[in-house]
Every structure is written in C-alpha cells, then in structure tokens.
Design a protein around this motif. Structure first.
Motif, PDB file in Angstrom:
ATOM      1  N   ARG A 262      -7.981   1.019  -4.107  1.00 39.09           N
ATOM      2  CA  ARG A 262      -7.255   0.034  -3.310  1.00 39.09           C
ATOM      3  C   ARG A 262      -7.857  -0.086  -1.911  1.00 39.09           C
ATOM      4  NH1 ARG A 262      -2.099  -1.495  -5.046  1.00 39.09           N
ATOM      5  NH2 ARG A 262      -1.361  -0.435  -6.928  1.00 39.09           N
ATOM      6  N   PHE A 263      -8.189   1.045  -1.303  1.00 39.95           N
ATOM      7  CA  PHE A 263      -8.775   1.013   0.030  1.00 39.95           C
ATOM      8  C   PHE A 263     -10.207   0.467  -0.008  1.00 39.95           C
ATOM      9  CE2 PHE A 263      -5.412   4.194   0.877  1.00 39.95           C
ATOM     10  CZ  PHE A 263      -4.857   3.596   1.997  1.00 39.95           C
ATOM     11  N   TRP A 264     -10.905   0.681  -1.112  1.00 42.04           N
ATOM     12  CA  TRP A 264     -12.278   0.193  -1.258  1.00 42.04           C
ATOM     13  C   TRP A 264     -12.331  -1.333  -1.220  1.00 42.04           C
ATOM     14  CZ3 TRP A 264     -15.015  -1.405  -6.110  1.00 42.04           C
ATOM     15  CH2 TRP A 264     -16.405  -1.564  -5.896  1.00 42.04           C
TER      16      TRP A 264
ATOM     17  N   ILE B 290      -9.738  -3.296   0.039  1.00 38.47           N
ATOM     18  CA  ILE B 290      -8.668  -3.820   0.869  1.00 38.47           C
ATOM     19  C   ILE B 290      -9.125  -4.967   1.772  1.00 38.47           C
ATOM     20  CG2 ILE B 290      -8.974  -2.236   2.824  1.00 38.47           C
ATOM     21  CD1 ILE B 290      -5.883  -2.043   2.897  1.00 38.47           C
ATOM     22  N   ARG B 291     -10.382  -4.991   2.176  1.00 40.35           N
ATOM     23  CA  ARG B 291     -10.865  -6.086   3.024  1.00 40.35           C
ATOM     24  C   ARG B 291     -10.971  -7.385   2.257  1.00 40.35           C
ATOM     25  NH1 ARG B 291     -16.927  -5.733   4.763  1.00 40.35           N
ATOM     26  NH2 ARG B 291     -17.614  -7.102   3.111  1.00 40.35           N
TER      27      ARG B 291
ATOM     28  N   THR C  22      -5.813   4.895  -5.813  1.00 43.47           N
ATOM     29  CA  THR C  22      -5.525   4.776  -4.374  1.00 43.47           C
ATOM     30  C   THR C  22      -6.803   4.528  -3.583  1.00 43.47           C
ATOM     31  OG1 THR C  22      -3.600   6.235  -4.580  1.00 43.47           O
ATOM     32  CG2 THR C  22      -4.537   5.931  -2.375  1.00 43.47           C
TER      33      THR C  22
ATOM     34  N   ILE D 122       0.830  -1.207   0.000  1.00 39.82           N
ATOM     35  CA  ILE D 122       0.000   0.000   0.000  1.00 39.82           C
ATOM     36  C   ILE D 122       0.868   1.263   0.000  1.00 39.82           C
ATOM     37  CG2 ILE D 122      -1.669   1.332   1.343  1.00 39.82           C
ATOM     38  CD1 ILE D 122      -2.765  -1.337   2.367  1.00 39.82           C
TER      39      ILE D 122
END
Length: 212
Positions: free
Chosen positions: A135-137, A139-140, A132, A93
């Motif tokens: 990626r966080f959307w 990440i789970r 970016t 990340i």
C-alpha cells in the motif's frame, strides 16, 4: 439590454457564477476515532490473554471479549464513514493497519501459548505485512481500499481466532481447524488479488504522469 449586459446581470455585476468547493472531510472524525480506539485496545487484549498463564478461564473470556469488541469497531467505523461521508485517505490506511495489529497480536499470542501452529501465524503475518508495505509502495499513485474479499478474509480470521480464544472443550477442535483453514485460504487468495491490483494501480499512475 444587450445579451452581454443581461448575462452580467444574471450572474452578478461582472462576476462569473460558480459553485463553492466541497468541504474537505476532517481527519479527526468519529470513524477514524473508532479505528484508533481499535489500536488502543490491542495492548489491553494482549495483557488479558497472557494473564493467569494464558489458561485462566476468566482472563481468556476477558481477552475474547476485548478482541470481539475491537473487531466490532471495524464494522462500525466503516459503516459510519460511508453513511456520513467521513471517508479519508488516513482512514483507508489506518483501518487495515489497525486490523492487522489486532489480528497479528492474537495469532502471535496463540502461537506463544502453543495453541496455534507458528506456520499459520507466519503465513498470515507475511501476507499482512507485505500488503501493508505494498500500500505504501503505490500510495503516490493512489490508495488501495479494502476489497470485499479482504473484508471476508478479515471476518473469517476473526471467527477463527474467537474460536481459539474461547475456553471451549476439546470436542470443538475440528471446528477451529476448519475456520482457520478457511482463513488461511482467503488470506492467500486475497493477497494475490492485492498484488495484482497494486501493479495495475502503479502502471496506471505511471501512464498518467508520463502523459501521451
């Protein structure tokens, strides 16, 4: 001696043989340190870029050197992480975030100095920020590692920015346009690829959590 007794003797009295769990990779390692050092060089690069009204040959050379060194750490930290097994989720990340911070600072700086069209900076910035957030959307469901296309895009952006940063004569202007044009094309193409990969990863994650 019975089979049960023999098996017990081979594995240890009443204990099952087992392999030790793999040693977790520490987050604080040399690869991630290089990534963080790239982030730390961003403000130094910006200071050098705008020193001497952004036109002083010496300061432009310093800014170019800082940008090149920071960009080089991107290649080194990736190699170190793969060579010595230091790949971590933090690195996956932080590495692209450090790249985006460096590239973004250079593009915005060049646009503020009137040397690069704002539409180029805006297009690349929207793509980088969007990826970016993407990626966080997801990440789970998993981490989207940098692809070969993404690395090629970054290297092309770096080459184009270095061409713009260097105090070169006007005759090389077409070379700058070609390099930046290639960077823009790769930026758009790889951005679409990341969106598709994120959607596939999210769909696979949902199927895994919902079960059969």
């Amino acid at each position: 001696m019975s089979a049960a007794t023999s098996g017990s003797a081979e594995t240890g009295e009443g204990h099952e043989a087992h392999t030790p769990p793999p040693t977790p990779v520490p987050t604080l390692n040399i690869a991630n340190f290089l990534t963080l050092s790239r982030l730390a060089m961003v403000p130094l690069f910006v200071i050098a870029l705008f020193s001497g009204d952004g036109t002083d040959t010496m300061w432009r050379s310093v800014a170019t050197a800082l940008f090149a060194i920071a960009s080089l750490t991107d290649q080194i930290d990736g190699w170190v992480a793969r060579r010595y097994g230091l790949i971590t989720d933090f690195g996956k990340i932080a590495d692209p975030i450090a790249d985006k911070a460096l590239i973004g600072a250079a593009l915005v700086g060049l646009s503020l100095l009137g040397e690069l069209g704002w539409w180029v900076t805006a297009l690349i910035a929207v793509r980088e920020i969007g990826i970016t957030l993407l990626r966080f959307w997801v990440i789970r469901h998993g981490v989207i590692p940098a692809s070969r296309g993404g690395k090629a895009k970054t290297m092309t952006q770096v080459a184009a920015i270095v061409a713009y940063l260097l105090p070169l004569p006007p005759q090389v202007e077409p070379v700058r346009w070609v390099l930046m044009g290639a960077a823009v094309v790769l930026t758009v193409v790889t951005g679409i690829d990341y969106v598709l990969r994120a959607l596939r990863l999210r769909a696979a994650g949902k199927r895994a959590t919902s079960g059969p």
